[in-house]
Design a protein around this motif. Structure first.
Motif, short mmCIF file in Angstrom:
data_model
loop_
_atom_site.label_atom_id
_atom_site.label_comp_id
_atom_site.label_asym_id
_atom_site.label_seq_id
_atom_site.Cartn_x
_atom_site.Cartn_y
_atom_site.Cartn_z
N GLY A 1 0.81 -1.21 0.00
CA GLY A 1 0.00 0.00 0.00
C GLY A 1 0.84 1.26 0.00
N LEU A 2 1.99 1.19 0.67
CA LEU A 2 2.85 2.37 0.83
C LEU A 2 3.53 2.80 -0.47
CD1 LEU A 2 4.34 4.43 2.68
CD2 LEU A 2 6.06 2.64 3.07
N MET A 3 4.21 1.86 -1.13
CA MET A 3 5.03 2.23 -2.28
C MET A 3 4.22 2.78 -3.45
SD MET A 3 8.02 2.07 -1.26
CE MET A 3 8.77 2.46 -2.85
N PRO A 4 3.13 2.12 -3.86
CA PRO A 4 2.33 2.70 -4.95
C PRO A 4 1.79 4.09 -4.60
CG PRO A 4 1.73 0.41 -4.63
CD PRO A 4 2.60 0.79 -3.47
N THR A 5 1.45 4.31 -3.34
CA THR A 5 0.95 5.63 -2.93
C THR A 5 2.04 6.69 -3.06
OG1 THR A 5 -0.58 4.59 -1.35
CG2 THR A 5 -0.11 6.93 -1.04
N LEU A 6 3.25 6.35 -2.62
CA LEU A 6 4.36 7.30 -2.72
C LEU A 6 4.67 7.62 -4.18
CD1 LEU A 6 6.80 5.90 0.00
CD2 LEU A 6 5.36 7.93 0.16
N LEU A 7 4.61 6.61 -5.04
CA LEU A 7 4.98 6.80 -6.45
C LEU A 7 3.85 7.43 -7.26
CD1 LEU A 7 6.85 3.45 -7.17
CD2 LEU A 7 7.87 5.69 -6.78
N LEU A 8 2.65 6.89 -7.11
CA LEU A 8 1.54 7.30 -7.98
C LEU A 8 0.78 8.51 -7.46
CD1 LEU A 8 0.13 3.75 -8.85
CD2 LEU A 8 1.80 5.12 -10.13
#
Length: 240
Positions: A52-59
């Motif tokens: 959940g964290l990484m896609p939120t940071l990137l997208l």
């Protein structure tokens, strides 16, 4: 309004967002038993947080620049409460996975918006102070959630609704409302939501070291509660 008041309320909000992230750690064993799964499954559930964290940071890294800082912080608080409520209503491994994803999304929203917001509240000349406050609030939150649940279970005995959860259910929505009425000090900009990572020359070794450290931490946080419970020491999970 003095700068210290909105800065303090924002710090409390960021603390609460990360407080929710490890709030359920002392109950990993209980959720594993509910679904009859082992340490590997619990470790995967813990890792779902990164999903959940990484896609939120990137997208969605540019979201707070486009719509303002307050909304993402408020949403992060609501996601933390919703994830915890899911574990109360449907305790088990599947719910833990979903909850960890929601918590990862909330952390991604709060950290990208919170750091920028704190700097804007205190002023660019106090950027280091703002970063210190955000880092301290979030670090205390990550550890404080597990400790609060551990203490709650020690006082209440075995339960899937520890007092720490109830505290979150009261505080998170309240802080979400407060976040929405904090002074707006940013100017929305039509920037891209996508934020690709930047790796300055010569910094790969720091990234590799942090990746190893986070991997070790993740394995420890996922496995230690199960090992403590297996040795009738589950009450120490929060403190550990």
């Amino acid at each position: 309004m003095p700068r210290s008041l909105p800065a303090g309320l924002l710090a409390l909000g960021l603390f609460t967002v990360t407080f929710a992230v490890n709030l359920q750690a002392p109950l990993y064993d209980a959720y594993a038993v509910e679904s009859d799964v082992g340490a590997t499954a619990v470790t995967l559930a813990f890792a779902a947080y990164v999903g959940g964290l990484m896609p939120t940071l990137l997208l969605l890294g540019g979201l707070s620049d486009r719509i303002g800082r307050r909304g993402p912080v408020a949403l992060a608080l609501i996601l933390g409460a919703a994830a915890t409520a899911l574990l109360v209503q449907v305790p088990g491994w599947t719910s833990l996975v979903i909850a960890r994803v929601l918590l990862g999304i909330g952390t991604g929203l709060a950290t990208t918006a919170g750091t920028a917001y704190m700097t804007e509240i205190l002023g660019a000349d106090r950027a280091r102070t703002a970063a210190l406050i955000v880092t301290s609030a979030t670090s205390l939150g990550f550890g404080g959630g597990a400790l609060a649940t551990g203490i709650s279970l020690g006082l209440q005995g075995p339960t899937l609704l520890p007092a720490s959860y109830i505290v979150l259910f009261v505080i998170a929505p309240t802080l979400a409302v407060i976040a929405l009425v904090l002074p707006r000090v940013d100017a929305p900009r039509p920037v891209s939501l996508l934020r690709l990572p930047v790796f300055p020359v010569g910094t790969w070794m720091f990234g590799a070291a942090m990746a190893l450290a986070w991997s070790t931490t993740g394995m420890t946080i996922a496995v230690v509660p199960l090992e403590l419970a297996a040795n009738d020491l589950g009450g120490w999970t929060g403190l550990v």
